[in-house]
Design an enzyme around this catalytic site. Structure first.
Site, PDB file in Angstrom:
ATOM      1  N   GLU A  11     -29.737 -33.064   0.946  1.00 17.34           N
ATOM      2  CA  GLU A  11     -28.648 -33.595   0.120  1.00 17.34           C
ATOM      3  C   GLU A  11     -28.122 -34.874   0.739  1.00 17.34           C
ATOM      4  O   GLU A  11     -28.332 -35.154   1.920  1.00 17.34           O
ATOM      5  CB  GLU A  11     -27.520 -32.553  -0.013  1.00 17.34           C
ATOM      6  CG  GLU A  11     -27.912 -31.398  -0.931  1.00 17.34           C
ATOM      7  CD  GLU A  11     -26.741 -30.491  -1.304  1.00 17.34           C
ATOM      8  OE1 GLU A  11     -25.621 -30.701  -0.830  1.00 17.34           O
ATOM      9  OE2 GLU A  11     -26.983 -29.547  -2.085  1.00 17.34           O
ATOM     10  N   HIS A  15     -15.923 -35.199  -7.466  1.00 12.66           N
ATOM     11  CA  HIS A  15     -17.362 -35.193  -7.718  1.00 12.66           C
ATOM     12  C   HIS A  15     -17.636 -36.301  -8.717  1.00 12.66           C
ATOM     13  O   HIS A  15     -16.950 -36.393  -9.737  1.00 12.66           O
ATOM     14  CB  HIS A  15     -17.812 -33.837  -8.284  1.00 12.66           C
ATOM     15  CG  HIS A  15     -19.292 -33.654  -8.169  1.00 12.66           C
ATOM     16  ND1 HIS A  15     -20.186 -34.350  -8.948  1.00 12.66           N
ATOM     17  CD2 HIS A  15     -20.037 -32.886  -7.341  1.00 12.66           C
ATOM     18  CE1 HIS A  15     -21.419 -34.004  -8.602  1.00 12.66           C
ATOM     19  NE2 HIS A  15     -21.346 -33.112  -7.629  1.00 12.66           N
ATOM     20  N   HIS A  30     -12.915 -31.950  -7.180  1.00 17.29           N
ATOM     21  CA  HIS A  30     -13.949 -30.983  -6.827  1.00 17.29           C
ATOM     22  C   HIS A  30     -13.610 -30.213  -5.564  1.00 17.29           C
ATOM     23  O   HIS A  30     -13.953 -29.048  -5.430  1.00 17.29           O
ATOM     24  CB  HIS A  30     -15.250 -31.763  -6.621  1.00 17.29           C
ATOM     25  CG  HIS A  30     -16.461 -30.924  -6.462  1.00 17.29           C
ATOM     26  ND1 HIS A  30     -16.847 -29.999  -7.397  1.00 17.29           N
ATOM     27  CD2 HIS A  30     -17.389 -30.862  -5.465  1.00 17.29           C
ATOM     28  CE1 HIS A  30     -17.961 -29.409  -6.987  1.00 17.29           C
ATOM     29  NE2 HIS A  30     -18.295 -29.909  -5.808  1.00 17.29           N
ATOM     30  N   ARG A  78     -15.436 -34.366   2.817  1.00 16.15           N
ATOM     31  CA  ARG A  78     -16.324 -33.238   3.121  1.00 16.15           C
ATOM     32  C   ARG A  78     -17.783 -33.632   2.920  1.00 16.15           C
ATOM     33  O   ARG A  78     -18.146 -34.259   1.922  1.00 16.15           O
ATOM     34  CB  ARG A  78     -15.991 -32.085   2.164  1.00 16.15           C
ATOM     35  CG  ARG A  78     -16.928 -30.920   2.241  1.00 16.15           C
ATOM     36  CD  ARG A  78     -16.712 -29.996   1.053  1.00 16.15           C
ATOM     37  NE  ARG A  78     -17.129 -30.599  -0.186  1.00 16.15           N
ATOM     38  CZ  ARG A  78     -17.945 -30.025  -1.084  1.00 16.15           C
ATOM     39  NH1 ARG A  78     -18.412 -28.819  -0.863  1.00 16.15           N
ATOM     40  NH2 ARG A  78     -18.265 -30.638  -2.194  1.00 16.15           N
TER      41      ARG A  78
HETATM   42  C1  LIG Z   1     -18.792 -26.269  -9.600  1.00 17.43           C
HETATM   43  C2  LIG Z   1     -18.713 -26.224  -8.093  1.00 17.43           C
HETATM   44  C3  LIG Z   1     -19.866 -26.354  -7.325  1.00 17.43           C
HETATM   45  C4  LIG Z   1     -19.805 -26.297  -5.927  1.00 17.43           C
HETATM   46  N1  LIG Z   1     -20.963 -26.354  -5.190  1.00 17.43           N
HETATM   47  C5  LIG Z   1     -20.901 -26.175  -3.844  1.00 17.43           C
HETATM   48  C6  LIG Z   1     -22.085 -26.074  -3.055  1.00 17.43           C
HETATM   49  O1  LIG Z   1     -23.199 -26.141  -3.576  1.00 17.43           O
HETATM   50  N2  LIG Z   1     -21.965 -25.889  -1.715  1.00 17.43           N
HETATM   51  C7  LIG Z   1     -20.754 -25.792  -1.090  1.00 17.43           C
HETATM   52  O2  LIG Z   1     -20.698 -25.618   0.138  1.00 17.43           O
HETATM   53  N3  LIG Z   1     -19.618 -25.872  -1.816  1.00 17.43           N
HETATM   54  C8  LIG Z   1     -19.658 -26.042  -3.171  1.00 17.43           C
HETATM   55  N4  LIG Z   1     -18.499 -26.098  -3.888  1.00 17.43           N
HETATM   56  C9  LIG Z   1     -17.227 -25.898  -3.188  1.00 17.43           C
HETATM   57  C10 LIG Z   1     -17.086 -24.427  -2.797  1.00 17.43           C
HETATM   58  O3  LIG Z   1     -17.524 -23.623  -3.871  1.00 17.43           O
HETATM   59  C11 LIG Z   1     -15.646 -24.069  -2.466  1.00 17.43           C
HETATM   60  O4  LIG Z   1     -15.081 -25.008  -1.601  1.00 17.43           O
HETATM   61  C12 LIG Z   1     -15.588 -22.705  -1.777  1.00 17.43           C
HETATM   62  O5  LIG Z   1     -16.269 -21.762  -2.575  1.00 17.43           O
HETATM   63  C13 LIG Z   1     -14.142 -22.272  -1.565  1.00 17.43           C
HETATM   64  O6  LIG Z   1     -14.124 -20.914  -1.235  1.00 17.43           O
HETATM   65  P1  LIG Z   1     -12.723 -20.200  -1.079  1.00 17.43           P
HETATM   66  O7  LIG Z   1     -13.014 -18.764  -0.822  1.00 17.43           O
HETATM   67  O8  LIG Z   1     -11.893 -20.938  -0.111  1.00 17.43           O
HETATM   68  O9  LIG Z   1     -11.992 -20.389  -2.510  1.00 17.43           O
HETATM   69  P2  LIG Z   1     -12.398 -19.861  -3.958  1.00 17.43           P
HETATM   70  O10 LIG Z   1     -13.786 -19.379  -4.001  1.00 17.43           O
HETATM   71  O11 LIG Z   1     -11.998 -20.900  -4.938  1.00 17.43           O
HETATM   72  O12 LIG Z   1     -11.460 -18.581  -4.130  1.00 17.43           O
HETATM   73  C14 LIG Z   1     -10.057 -18.701  -4.245  1.00 17.43           C
HETATM   74  C15 LIG Z   1      -9.489 -17.367  -4.681  1.00 17.43           C
HETATM   75  O13 LIG Z   1      -8.052 -17.384  -4.616  1.00 17.43           O
HETATM   76  C16 LIG Z   1      -7.522 -16.841  -5.820  1.00 17.43           C
HETATM   77  N5  LIG Z   1      -6.126 -17.274  -5.954  1.00 17.43           N
HETATM   78  C17 LIG Z   1      -5.616 -18.498  -6.211  1.00 17.43           C
HETATM   79  N6  LIG Z   1      -4.267 -18.453  -6.242  1.00 17.43           N
HETATM   80  C18 LIG Z   1      -3.921 -17.160  -5.993  1.00 17.43           C
HETATM   81  C19 LIG Z   1      -2.681 -16.466  -5.886  1.00 17.43           C
HETATM   82  N7  LIG Z   1      -1.495 -17.078  -6.056  1.00 17.43           N
HETATM   83  N8  LIG Z   1      -2.695 -15.124  -5.637  1.00 17.43           N
HETATM   84  C20 LIG Z   1      -3.879 -14.457  -5.472  1.00 17.43           C
HETATM   85  N9  LIG Z   1      -5.078 -15.078  -5.543  1.00 17.43           N
HETATM   86  C21 LIG Z   1      -5.088 -16.409  -5.805  1.00 17.43           C
HETATM   87  C22 LIG Z   1      -8.509 -17.334  -6.856  1.00 17.43           C
HETATM   88  O14 LIG Z   1      -8.386 -16.681  -8.081  1.00 17.43           O
HETATM   89  C23 LIG Z   1      -9.814 -17.012  -6.125  1.00 17.43           C
HETATM   90  O15 LIG Z   1     -10.093 -15.636  -6.190  1.00 17.43           O
HETATM   91  C24 LIG Z   1     -18.553 -26.153  -5.298  1.00 17.43           C
HETATM   92  C25 LIG Z   1     -17.389 -26.055  -6.054  1.00 17.43           C
HETATM   93  C26 LIG Z   1     -17.464 -26.080  -7.444  1.00 17.43           C
HETATM   94  C27 LIG Z   1     -16.186 -25.961  -8.241  1.00 17.43           C
END
Ligand SMILES: Cc1cc2nc3c(=O)[nH]c(=O)nc-3n(C[C@H](O)[C@H](O)[C@H](O)COP(=O)(O)OP(=O)(O)OC[C@H]3O[C@@H](n4cnc5c(N)ncnc54)[C@H](O)[C@@H]3O)c2cc1C
Length: 508
Positions: free
Chosen positions: A116, A232, A337, A372
């Site tokens: 990438e 993005h 993003h 990032r």
């Molecule tokens: C379309 C897309 C493609 C991507 N592709 C990549 C990739 O290929 N590789 C990579 O490394 N990263 C990628 N990313 C980024 C990556 O997916 C995220 O940065 C990562 O998954 C974040 O994980 P997380 O567990 O911190 O948050 P998330 O997976 O976003 O989870 C957050 C959680 O918190 C919950 N939440 C929010 N507010 C509250 C509240 N007040 N009370 C209770 N729960 C709450 C949400 O509902 C969710 O369950 C991508 C992102 C997107 C949007």
């Protein structure tokens, strides 16, 4: 009188990869996970396409991965955090594979690794082309459901952090199935993801809207680098909210960016053209669109007939909107993003407040600096989610009784939509003092009308820090200060009227 329960283990707010990894790592301690939606929905983790970066091949090494991460971070990465991410990275990917994540494999069993942008080596472990997030989350959710120590509450949303008279976080006020419940616990781990839902154009689910950062700030926690938001370059512009993603890999395959006259415009902006850094491509697309020329990703030659099996998610999104990417260019727009900023943490997820930890995108470990590196965020969620879970494991209920507190206000939908429009217009790909001051005035007016909703607090932190940072770096571009000038991270609390720059606090 509110219901109050006491839970003898960490309460984890959010059920993406960071939250669920923390829950598994807290074992043998019990963990309670709150998710506003059914598992596998409402989180960015399940939407990730490309995969997870880690030094998994013989030609690669954690030090090379670290060097690329630091180069992308534009001078603001914390080297200790980067070293930890990159050295623990390969084991974190293998641990997910052991849980059942079906990473693509070579004939000899090695990982199939994609190259990438801005990675010197092919190091992104993927699943079925563009299906990494859903497949990894399916494996982790199965493990969590089978774990006797993990309790899951769906339809559960954090509405305030509970604190005792000393400021220690002693639990969370949650709305579960519409009723408010005080959950007293030895630790709270925020894992609420990014800030996409604060912007009108985003690739992230609507539930991901900075609430964790807002809740942490309202409790007095230190927030780091809120101004650094990654856009993005190529969200698919077909009027959908959130906007589907045309993965970076399409440009890797040779897809060309053209304006509506068919002219390939990237050479006007950067010698690496389509493979220029993500922020450069985002600004180029923004400029073409702002000038009325439009922007389209033409993959008709580079991918063409291979679309359905090579990029099934992109193909389905386009076809659903009447665009056949095999023969038509895809209309694209920059979209929010990823958030580099968040609750400031040490290397084990501890924030500046005792009893409060944070992991994943809502935390700011210093790994990403001002920008990032692609595919480092799932890795960060896995590595630092596990570290936060282990750190919370040993905490006993120690604080005093929580002070009683009302839930934080919610923004009514019309106000949230006004906020999103204002954020996209004035805290977007290109910022300046005039737009940011206008934005702060909009946010102040919303605050006067609706109170300190966590979403509004998160937006204020972004807007005010973006106004204060009079330079351009990584994800933050100021048209009125286009040069790099201030190689320091931002650390701010809500109590500071003007975001100041400070030395990192000493971890407990
Ligand atoms: C379309 C897309 C493609 C991507 N592709 C990549 C990739 O290929 N590789 C990579 O490394 N990263 C990628 N990313 C980024 C990556 O997916 C995220 O940065 C990562 O998954 C974040 O994980 P997380 O567990 O911190 O948050 P998330 O997976 O976003 O989870 C957050 C959680 O918190 C919950 N939440 C929010 N507010 C509250 C509240 N007040 N009370 C209770 N729960 C709450 C949400 O509902 C969710 O369950 C991508 C992102 C997107 C949007």
């Amino acid at each position: 009188m509110l219901d109050r329960i006491t839970f003898d283990g960490p309460v984890i707010v959010g059920a993406g990869l960071a939250g669920l990894t923390a829950a598994l790592a807290a074992a043998p301690r019990k963990a309670l996970v709150l998710s506003p939606t059914p598992l596998a929905t409402g989180c960015s983790s399940a939407w990730a396409q490309g995969g997870m970066a880690a030094a998994l091949s013989d030609e690669d090494a954690p030090a090379l991965h670290a060097a690329d991460t630091i180069a992308a971070g534009a001078g603001l990465c914390d080297p200790a955090a980067v070293e930890l991410l990159t050295t623990e990275g390969p084991a974190a990917v293998r641990a997910l594979a052991m849980l059942g994540a079906p990473f693509d494999r070579q004939a000899d069993g090695g990982f199939v690794l994609s190259l990438e942008a801005a990675h010197a080596k092919a190091r992104v472990a993927r699943v079925g082309g563009d299906g990494a997030g859903a497949a990894i989350m399916a494996a982790v959710i199965a493990a969590v459901r089978a774990a006797p120590t993990v309790e899951i509450r769906e339809n559960a949303r954090a509405r305030r952090l509970l604190q005792d008279a000393t400021g220690r976080v002693v639990g969370v006020l949650a709305e579960i199935d519409g009723a408010l419940v005080e959950i007293v616990a030895p630790a709270v781990i925020l894992a609420t993801g990014g800030v996409g839902g604060l912007y009108a154009v985003t690739t992230t689910p609507a539930q991901v809207r900075g609430e964790g950062v807002g809740l942490a700030a309202l409790a007095g926690a230190e927030i780091a680098d809120p101004e650094f938001v990654q856009f993005h370059p190529t969200a698919i512009d077909i009027g959908r909210d959130p906007a589907p993603l045309a993965t970076e890999a399409l440009r890797g395959e040779g897809a060309i960016l053209r304006n509506k006259d068919g002219r390939a415009f990237m050479a006007d902006y950067h010698p690496a053209k389509e493979l220029a850094p993500r922020d450069v491509v985002a600004r180029a697309i923004h400029a073409e669109r702002a000038a009325g020329r439009g922007a389209f990703l033409d993959a008709t030659t580079a991918v063409g007939a291979h679309f359905p099996h090579e990029f099934p998610a992109v193909f389905a999104a386009c076809m659903g909107a009447g665009v056949d990417p095999r023969v038509q260019p895809i209309p694209v727009t920059p979209a929010v993003h990823y958030h580099m900023g968040g609750a400031a943490t040490d290397l084990d997820g501890r924030t500046s407040l005792p009893g409060l930890l944070a992991a994943g995108e809502c935390a700011s470990t210093g790994v990403h600096g001002a920008n990032r590196l692609a595919s480092n965020s799932l890795l960060e969620a896995a590595v630092f989610g596990a570290r936060a879970g282990r750190a919370a494991r040993d905490l006993a209920i120690g604080g005093e009784s929580p002070l009683s507190a009302a839930p934080t206000p919610d923004l009514p939908d019309a106000a949230l939509q006004a906020l999103r429009q204002a954020m996209s217009r004035d805290a977007g790909v290109i910022r300046d003092a005039e737009g940011l001051a206008r934005l702060v005035a909009v946010l102040d007016a919303l605050e006067a009308a609706h109170g300190l909703a966590p979403t509004l607090v998160a937006a204020q932190l972004i807007a005010r820090a973006a106004l204060a940072r009079q330079e351009s770096r990584g994800g933050h571009f100021r048209a009125d200060f286009p040069a790099m000038a201030l190689p320091e991270r931002t650390f701010v609390t809500l109590q500071d009227q003007e975001p100041g720059r400070a030395v990192r606090y000493a971890a407990e």
